[in-house]
Write an enzyme that holds these catalytic residues in place. Structure first.
Site, PDB file in Angstrom:
ATOM      1  N   LYS A  10      79.213 -32.239  24.607  1.00 26.97           N
ATOM      2  CA  LYS A  10      78.050 -32.050  25.474  1.00 26.97           C
ATOM      3  C   LYS A  10      78.452 -31.278  26.745  1.00 26.97           C
ATOM      4  CE  LYS A  10      75.827 -36.372  23.978  1.00 26.97           C
ATOM      5  NZ  LYS A  10      75.146 -37.592  24.464  1.00 26.97           N
ATOM      6  N   TYR A  50      66.941 -33.906  19.661  1.00 28.90           N
ATOM      7  CA  TYR A  50      66.636 -35.281  20.072  1.00 28.90           C
ATOM      8  C   TYR A  50      65.125 -35.510  19.910  1.00 28.90           C
ATOM      9  CZ  TYR A  50      71.263 -35.757  22.352  1.00 28.90           C
ATOM     10  OH  TYR A  50      72.610 -35.848  22.629  1.00 28.90           O
ATOM     11  N   ASN A 150      78.117 -38.974  28.248  1.00 30.09           N
ATOM     12  CA  ASN A 150      79.142 -39.634  27.437  1.00 30.09           C
ATOM     13  C   ASN A 150      79.886 -38.644  26.535  1.00 30.09           C
ATOM     14  OD1 ASN A 150      76.998 -39.170  25.768  1.00 30.09           O
ATOM     15  ND2 ASN A 150      76.707 -41.287  25.124  1.00 30.09           N
ATOM     16  N   HIS A 153      78.221 -35.891  21.241  1.00 29.17           N
ATOM     17  CA  HIS A 153      77.205 -36.373  20.318  1.00 29.17           C
ATOM     18  C   HIS A 153      77.806 -36.389  18.924  1.00 29.17           C
ATOM     19  CE1 HIS A 153      73.516 -36.709  17.940  1.00 29.17           C
ATOM     20  NE2 HIS A 153      74.041 -35.753  17.180  1.00 29.17           N
ATOM     21  N   GLU A 164      70.620 -32.870  10.963  1.00 27.56           N
ATOM     22  CA  GLU A 164      71.193 -32.153  12.114  1.00 27.56           C
ATOM     23  C   GLU A 164      72.050 -30.957  11.709  1.00 27.56           C
ATOM     24  OE1 GLU A 164      73.167 -35.205  14.408  1.00 27.56           O
ATOM     25  OE2 GLU A 164      71.271 -36.146  14.979  1.00 27.56           O
TER      26      GLU A 164
HETATM   27  O1  CDP Z   1      74.668 -40.721  21.186  1.00 24.78           O
HETATM   28  P1  CDP Z   1      74.440 -42.055  20.501  1.00 24.78           P
HETATM   29  O2  CDP Z   1      74.006 -41.906  19.056  1.00 24.78           O
HETATM   30  O3  CDP Z   1      75.641 -42.956  20.636  1.00 24.78           O
HETATM   31  O4  CDP Z   1      73.263 -42.788  21.292  1.00 24.78           O
HETATM   32  P2  CDP Z   1      71.655 -42.673  21.143  1.00 24.78           P
HETATM   33  O5  CDP Z   1      71.100 -44.037  21.228  1.00 24.78           O
HETATM   34  O6  CDP Z   1      71.298 -41.837  19.957  1.00 24.78           O
HETATM   35  O7  CDP Z   1      71.230 -41.929  22.480  1.00 24.78           O
HETATM   36  C1  CDP Z   1      71.343 -40.526  22.615  1.00 24.78           C
HETATM   37  C2  CDP Z   1      71.927 -40.209  23.972  1.00 24.78           C
HETATM   38  O8  CDP Z   1      71.038 -40.633  24.987  1.00 24.78           O
HETATM   39  C3  CDP Z   1      73.248 -40.901  24.329  1.00 24.78           C
HETATM   40  O9  CDP Z   1      74.392 -40.338  23.736  1.00 24.78           O
HETATM   41  C4  CDP Z   1      73.250 -40.750  25.840  1.00 24.78           C
HETATM   42  O10 CDP Z   1      73.706 -39.455  26.249  1.00 24.78           O
HETATM   43  C5  CDP Z   1      71.768 -40.880  26.180  1.00 24.78           C
HETATM   44  N1  CDP Z   1      71.448 -42.253  26.669  1.00 24.78           N
HETATM   45  C6  CDP Z   1      71.248 -42.440  28.010  1.00 24.78           C
HETATM   46  O11 CDP Z   1      71.344 -41.492  28.787  1.00 24.78           O
HETATM   47  N2  CDP Z   1      70.959 -43.701  28.489  1.00 24.78           N
HETATM   48  C7  CDP Z   1      70.872 -44.754  27.644  1.00 24.78           C
HETATM   49  N3  CDP Z   1      70.565 -45.962  28.139  1.00 24.78           N
HETATM   50  C8  CDP Z   1      71.091 -44.570  26.278  1.00 24.78           C
HETATM   51  C9  CDP Z   1      71.373 -43.297  25.816  1.00 24.78           C
HETATM   52 MG    MG Z   2      72.251 -41.113  18.207  1.00 24.93          MG
END
Ligand code: CDP
Ligand code: MG
Length: 186
Positions: A10, A50, A150, A153, A164
């Site tokens: 990212k 997303y 984080n 992705h 994707e």
């Molecule tokens: O990326 P991952 O699949 O682990 O998590 P997700 O639940 O699919 O969420 C997508 C992205 O949203 C995360 O990787 C974070 O960058 C962001 N996020 C956030 O900013 N705050 C949260 N409370 C949860 C997710």
């Molecule tokens: Mg995800």
């Protein structure tokens, strides 16, 4: 059982010059890179990657749990919170270029998620990319309204990966070749 999965370094990972270290984690695990490029997403493309309808409820749910766990009080409804987090995510995903790659290997979707670590870096073990390199929690990011940086992705499951990979890469951008690891696994 040989799967393909999408990984993005990212904008925070690119800006912190961590692309090489991230790629090395997958190479060291014997996974195969079959496609790679640098892309600066616009809002429209970020919203294809997303999906708002799917993600807003998930982000609302996750954020509420994070807030409870961290003792942060909020009178916002889950959906409102989810939408705010979603907008933060789109903003930060489009603030600079990402490095996109497709990784192939045995159970690649699950193995890549294991190497990346859980969503909130404060829960990610040392040895995972998020655990080793990201100093935040999602709850903190949400509270401050700056998006969960984080670093990486990775497709969440096989269904997501199958959606994707073609969104990001044309068939001719993906390559077939043999790595030395395959001599040991075939
Ligand atoms: O990326 P991952 O699949 O682990 O998590 P997700 O639940 O699919 O969420 C997508 C992205 O949203 C995360 O990787 C974070 O960058 C962001 N996020 C956030 O900013 N705050 C949260 N409370 C949860 C997710
Ligand atoms: Mg995800």
């Amino acid at each position: 059982m040989i799967e393909r999965t999408l990984v993005l370094v990212k904008p925070d990972g690119v800006q912190r010059s961590l692309v090489g270290k991230v790629v090395t984690r997958f190479e060291d695990a014997g996974l195969k890179m079959v496609g790679m490029k640098m892309v600066w997403m616009d809002r429209e493309f970020a919203m294809k990657h997303y999906d708002e309808g799917i993600l807003v409820p998930i982000l609302g749910e996750k954020s509420m749990k994070d807030f409870e766990e961290l003792g942060i009080k909020t009178d916002k409804e889950k959906h409102v919170l989810g939408k705010e987090v979603y907008e933060d995510l789109i903003r930060f995903s489009t603030e600079g270029p990402v490095v996109a790659m497709v990784i192939e290997g045995v159970h690649a979707v699950q193995v890549v998620r294991k190497i990346v670590g859980p969503t909130s870096p404060h829960r990610a073990q040392p040895g995972t990319i998020r655990g080793d390199f990201s100093p935040i929690s999602m709850g903190y990011a949400t509270k401050r309204g700056f998006g969960g940086r984080n670093l990486v992705h990775a497709s969440g499951d096989l269904k997501d990966a199958q959606k994707e990979v073609p969104l990001w890469f044309k068939p001719e951008e993906l390559h077939s070749y043999k790595t030395v690891h395959e001599a040991h696994t075939l």
